[in-house]
Design a protein around this motif. Structure first.
Motif, PDB file in Angstrom:
ATOM      1  N   UNK A 105       0.842  17.431  47.555  1.00 59.09           N
ATOM      2  CA  UNK A 105       0.565  16.087  47.882  1.00 59.09           C
ATOM      3  C   UNK A 105       2.064  15.100  47.234  1.00 59.09           C
ATOM      4  N   UNK A 106       2.437  15.400  46.171  1.00 62.48           N
ATOM      5  CA  UNK A 106       3.747  14.808  45.652  1.00 62.48           C
ATOM      6  C   UNK A 106       5.006  15.119  46.772  1.00 62.48           C
ATOM      7  N   UNK A 107       4.965  16.505  46.950  1.00 57.43           N
ATOM      8  CA  UNK A 107       5.958  16.961  47.976  1.00 57.43           C
ATOM      9  C   UNK A 107       5.984  16.299  49.284  1.00 57.43           C
ATOM     10  N   UNK A 108       4.567  16.215  49.781  1.00 56.40           N
ATOM     11  CA  UNK A 108       4.488  15.564  51.023  1.00 56.40           C
ATOM     12  C   UNK A 108       4.661  14.159  51.041  1.00 56.40           C
ATOM     13  N   UNK A 109       4.673  13.556  50.114  1.00 53.03           N
ATOM     14  CA  UNK A 109       4.874  11.980  49.998  1.00 53.03           C
ATOM     15  C   UNK A 109       6.429  11.678  49.649  1.00 53.03           C
ATOM     16  N   UNK A 110       7.107  12.849  49.287  1.00 52.93           N
ATOM     17  CA  UNK A 110       8.604  12.668  48.901  1.00 52.93           C
ATOM     18  C   UNK A 110       8.964  12.736  47.378  1.00 52.93           C
ATOM     19  N   UNK A 111       7.993  12.756  46.440  1.00 47.85           N
ATOM     20  CA  UNK A 111       8.377  12.826  45.243  1.00 47.85           C
ATOM     21  C   UNK A 111       7.212  12.565  44.380  1.00 47.85           C
ATOM     22  N   UNK A 112       7.539  12.410  42.931  1.00 46.25           N
ATOM     23  CA  UNK A 112       6.554  12.288  41.968  1.00 46.25           C
ATOM     24  C   UNK A 112       7.065  12.629  40.726  1.00 46.25           C
ATOM     25  N   UNK A 113       6.107  12.252  39.551  1.00 45.27           N
ATOM     26  CA  UNK A 113       6.651  12.543  38.188  1.00 45.27           C
ATOM     27  C   UNK A 113       5.393  13.224  37.431  1.00 45.27           C
ATOM     28  N   UNK A 114       5.662  14.375  36.716  1.00 45.28           N
ATOM     29  CA  UNK A 114       4.409  15.139  36.055  1.00 45.28           C
ATOM     30  C   UNK A 114       4.925  14.949  34.462  1.00 45.28           C
ATOM     31  N   UNK A 115       4.123  14.496  33.700  1.00 47.17           N
ATOM     32  CA  UNK A 115       4.327  14.442  32.177  1.00 47.17           C
ATOM     33  C   UNK A 115       3.157  15.181  31.661  1.00 47.17           C
ATOM     34  N   UNK A 116       3.688  16.471  30.994  1.00 45.33           N
ATOM     35  CA  UNK A 116       2.892  17.238  30.128  1.00 45.33           C
ATOM     36  C   UNK A 116       2.810  17.025  28.769  1.00 45.33           C
ATOM     37  N   UNK A 117       1.680  17.025  27.984  1.00 43.29           N
ATOM     38  CA  UNK A 117       1.748  16.657  26.605  1.00 43.29           C
ATOM     39  C   UNK A 117       1.669  18.052  26.067  1.00 43.29           C
ATOM     40  N   UNK A 118       2.731  18.523  25.220  1.00 42.01           N
ATOM     41  CA  UNK A 118       2.880  19.697  24.542  1.00 42.01           C
ATOM     42  C   UNK A 118       2.566  19.383  23.009  1.00 42.01           C
ATOM     43  N   UNK A 119       3.469  19.841  22.071  1.00 45.44           N
ATOM     44  CA  UNK A 119       3.199  19.557  20.838  1.00 45.44           C
ATOM     45  C   UNK A 119       4.549  20.063  20.138  1.00 45.44           C
ATOM     46  N   UNK A 120       4.878  19.602  19.007  1.00 46.89           N
ATOM     47  CA  UNK A 120       5.862  20.013  18.316  1.00 46.89           C
ATOM     48  C   UNK A 120       5.752  21.649  17.843  1.00 46.89           C
ATOM     49  N   UNK A 121       4.252  21.865  17.613  1.00 50.02           N
ATOM     50  CA  UNK A 121       3.687  23.200  17.273  1.00 50.02           C
ATOM     51  C   UNK A 121       4.374  24.246  18.306  1.00 50.02           C
ATOM     52  N   UNK A 122       4.748  23.739  19.418  1.00 51.91           N
ATOM     53  CA  UNK A 122       5.481  24.693  20.482  1.00 51.91           C
ATOM     54  C   UNK A 122       6.755  25.362  20.166  1.00 51.91           C
ATOM     55  N   UNK A 123       7.349  24.594  19.224  1.00 51.58           N
ATOM     56  CA  UNK A 123       8.855  24.844  18.812  1.00 51.58           C
ATOM     57  C   UNK A 123       9.178  25.435  17.497  1.00 51.58           C
ATOM     58  N   UNK A 124       8.036  25.058  16.585  1.00 50.86           N
ATOM     59  CA  UNK A 124       8.326  25.204  15.347  1.00 50.86           C
ATOM     60  C   UNK A 124       6.914  25.283  14.480  1.00 50.86           C
ATOM     61  N   UNK A 125       7.055  25.942  13.261  1.00 48.56           N
ATOM     62  CA  UNK A 125       5.837  25.876  12.492  1.00 48.56           C
ATOM     63  C   UNK A 125       5.234  24.558  11.973  1.00 48.56           C
ATOM     64  N   UNK A 126       3.886  24.337  12.113  1.00 45.37           N
ATOM     65  CA  UNK A 126       3.309  23.051  12.087  1.00 45.37           C
ATOM     66  C   UNK A 126       2.435  22.766  10.626  1.00 45.37           C
ATOM     67  N   UNK A 127       2.770  23.644   9.981  1.00 44.44           N
ATOM     68  CA  UNK A 127       2.130  23.583   8.624  1.00 44.44           C
ATOM     69  C   UNK A 127       0.784  24.005   8.382  1.00 44.44           C
ATOM     70  N   UNK A 128       0.197  24.418   9.659  1.00 47.24           N
ATOM     71  CA  UNK A 128      -1.278  25.036   9.434  1.00 47.24           C
ATOM     72  C   UNK A 128      -1.314  26.193  10.558  1.00 47.24           C
ATOM     73  N   UNK A 129      -2.136  27.214   9.978  1.00 49.98           N
ATOM     74  CA  UNK A 129      -2.117  28.501  10.755  1.00 49.98           C
ATOM     75  C   UNK A 129      -2.899  28.598  11.978  1.00 49.98           C
ATOM     76  N   UNK A 130      -2.458  27.900  13.088  1.00 47.65           N
ATOM     77  CA  UNK A 130      -3.173  28.027  14.409  1.00 47.65           C
ATOM     78  C   UNK A 130      -2.158  28.395  15.429  1.00 47.65           C
TER      79      UNK A 130
END
Length: 240
Positions: A105-130
């Protein structure tokens, strides 16, 4: 609520329809526009139904915010295979499915913006073993980069927010077993932060608002850390 205050017509989606309706009521009380939809975002049929309902109601989808996530504490040995699969389904597959069904639908209408919420834990140790949480958030970062580059020529941007330690209801259930009590957990997490205080949901919301807006029209494939500078700081493992 922030997007509605800025004039957006919002579709609030939650597995718990009453949670979505609570947001809807709050937005409407401020004079905004909000629809409430129920969906399990790990299921393709549910996500497609919500996307189609959004198109039927508003005619287009300008912004997609993927902000669903869970955490399970445990390293590779302690974590069950079932919990690993659940975390990846909720944290990664949900974003893949939302992109799959919204992008045409975004492509058909000519554009759009996607914002994904990740985490600092995706790039480094976050202090908790998960391990499943960190690995899934790394996957979100990779998913976002590939969407950003594949669709850049189609005027569709995809950016990622990486929150640091945040004081939200999400931290209570998965992390409470790692601390004596909730107040102790909050105090310890506050003390880790360079500012002496964790961030809050509004900090993430304002970052999402920027990445969704035309003011960021030349920002694509970004991993925006919203962590008060925590990524510059060494985190020691919590003692057992």
């Amino acid at each position: 609520m922030l997007f509605a205050r800025e004039g957006a017509k919002v579709v609030a989606v939650d597995r718990d329809i009453e949670a979505a309706r609570d947001t809807q009521k709050r937005v409407i009380a401020e004079g905004g526009v909000c629809e409430a939809e129920q969906a399990d975002v790990t299921k393709s049929a549910d996500v497609l139904r919500v996307v189609e309902a959004s198109i039927a109601r508003f005619g287009r989808i300008d912004v997609l915010v993927n902000n669903v996530g869970i955490a399970k504490v445990g390293g590779p040995v302690e974590l069950s295979e079932e919990d690993w699969d659940m975390v990846f389904d909720v944290n990664v597959k949900s974003m893949f499915l939302a992109c799959k069904h919204a992008l045409p639908y975004m492509e058909g209408q000519g554009g759009g913006s996607i914002v994904n919420v990740s985490s600092m834990a995706g790039v480094r140790w976050a202090g908790v073993p998960y391990v499943s949480y960190g690995a899934s958030k790394s996957a979100v970062n990779g998913l976002s980069r590939y969407v950003a580059m594949q669709y850049a020529m189609k005027n569709i941007r995809c950016n990622t927010i990486l929150p640091g330690l945040m004081n939200t209801p999400m931290i209570v259930e998965p992390l409470s077993g790692q601390y004596d009590n909730v107040d102790d957990m909050i105090a310890q997490r506050d003390a880790i932060c360079p500012t002496g205080k964790m961030g809050e949901a509004w900090d993430v919301a304002y970052a999402a608002l920027y990445l969704a807006s035309d003011e960021s029209k030349y920002v694509n494939g970004l991993e925006l850390l919203v962590d008060g500078g925590l990524h510059h700081q060494v985190l020691a493992p919590k003692a057992a």
